[in-house]
Enzyme design. Sequence first.
Site, PDB file in Angstrom:
ATOM      1  N   SER A  28       0.824  -1.199   0.000  1.00 33.41           N
ATOM      2  CA  SER A  28       0.000   0.000   0.000  1.00 33.41           C
ATOM      3  C   SER A  28       0.865   1.258   0.000  1.00 33.41           C
ATOM      4  O   SER A  28       1.863   1.349   0.713  1.00 33.41           O
ATOM      5  CB  SER A  28      -0.903   0.000   1.238  1.00 33.41           C
ATOM      6  OG  SER A  28      -1.681   1.173   1.293  1.00 33.41           O
ATOM      7  N   ASN A 108      -6.813  -0.954   1.912  1.00 31.88           N
ATOM      8  CA  ASN A 108      -6.041  -0.548   3.083  1.00 31.88           C
ATOM      9  C   ASN A 108      -6.827   0.533   3.812  1.00 31.88           C
ATOM     10  O   ASN A 108      -7.086   1.604   3.261  1.00 31.88           O
ATOM     11  CB  ASN A 108      -4.661  -0.033   2.671  1.00 31.88           C
ATOM     12  CG  ASN A 108      -3.817   0.401   3.858  1.00 31.88           C
ATOM     13  OD1 ASN A 108      -3.994   1.488   4.398  1.00 31.88           O
ATOM     14  ND2 ASN A 108      -2.890  -0.454   4.265  1.00 31.88           N
ATOM     15  N   CYS A 138      -1.902   4.691  12.454  1.00 30.64           N
ATOM     16  CA  CYS A 138      -2.430   6.055  12.450  1.00 30.64           C
ATOM     17  C   CYS A 138      -2.575   6.586  13.879  1.00 30.64           C
ATOM     18  O   CYS A 138      -2.870   5.831  14.806  1.00 30.64           O
ATOM     19  CB  CYS A 138      -3.801   6.088  11.773  1.00 30.64           C
ATOM     20  SG  CYS A 138      -3.806   5.459  10.090  1.00 30.64           S
ATOM     21  N   ASN A 200       5.390  -2.110   9.136  1.00 32.37           N
ATOM     22  CA  ASN A 200       5.193  -0.790   8.574  1.00 32.37           C
ATOM     23  C   ASN A 200       6.523  -0.041   8.690  1.00 32.37           C
ATOM     24  O   ASN A 200       7.508  -0.580   9.184  1.00 32.37           O
ATOM     25  CB  ASN A 200       4.076  -0.057   9.336  1.00 32.37           C
ATOM     26  CG  ASN A 200       3.353   0.954   8.474  1.00 32.37           C
ATOM     27  OD1 ASN A 200       3.933   1.512   7.548  1.00 32.37           O
ATOM     28  ND2 ASN A 200       2.090   1.209   8.771  1.00 32.37           N
ATOM     29  N   GLY A 225      12.836   0.813   2.662  1.00 30.27           N
ATOM     30  CA  GLY A 225      13.973   0.485   1.822  1.00 30.27           C
ATOM     31  C   GLY A 225      14.930  -0.481   2.498  1.00 30.27           C
ATOM     32  O   GLY A 225      14.712  -0.925   3.633  1.00 30.27           O
TER      33      GLY A 225
END
Length: 315
Positions: A28, A108, A138, A200, A225
């Site tokens: 996502s 998502n 979040c 995440n 990354g």
Amino acid sequence: MPVDTHHKQTLAIDFCGLPFASPLVLLSGCVGFGEEYTRVAGFSNRQVGAVCLKGTTGDARLGNAPHRVYETPDGMLNAIGLQNPGVDHVVDDILPRLDFDETRFIANVSGSTLEEYIRVTQRFDDSPVDAIEINISCPNVKEGGVAFGNDPDMSARVVEACRKVTQKPLITKLSPNQTDIAGNARRCIEAGTNGLSAINTLMGMAIDTERRRTVIGNNQGGLSGPAVKPVALLRVHQVYQVARPHGIPIIGQGGVASADDAIQFLLAGATAVGVGTGLFYDPLLCGKINQGINDYLQRHGMSHVSELTGALELN
């Protein structure tokens, strides 16, 4: 190029009861709403098991002020701010344009309140998406801005609430920015999640020394990354220890840029492997990873990719 017939026999998996043509999942935020990379010559959504759509909230959001993206050594900081057109637009205008024969599409869901998570999940339940991923990283605006995913109680409340309003498979995306990710995963499993994705992004910052100011407009952003891969591998392995007894599959992610990276996540306990930032410098990466995994299986006399999941031997 789609996954060929031979690769289908060795790479096809089951994830939360859904057949995936490959263990690869497009993450996502990296591929928009599943259409962007289809414009690249040689790319096909058929190369992957699933596509996670861009994070979606109840109402449209413009996102954060620039700069939103900053390249770092072996990685990238981003603070997009969940820019999206809102769930009604996604369901009514974007989903009808997707080819659901190509691959599986996973919504998502993001939110600032528990009520928003419920509303968005309920809207996607009445849509053709195959599964729903809950982004619990979040901030909870009703609890002083603490991220839902950094508090096991809040994580469980979100999962439990979303579970009540959908029959679709639920996948909970876990944050690495917490003390006990395995304990949080356990709470999410108890609350009814069908799958987990880890990790995440890690929170980070970039500083412009000449200006003596932060580079990212939001001051901080999520690091992704290759730089995060060692952290991600450990977190996936930790989550696998609590997920395995319950048969809960994991999408392992964080710095995948090669077939060897993907295999490492499988060995650590992942059933599927997410590819995200790597697509920015090689949009055709997934086909190469599929081929590399298949070559590895042949070299080691294995007949199916599932034999790799959790096959790590510790010293």
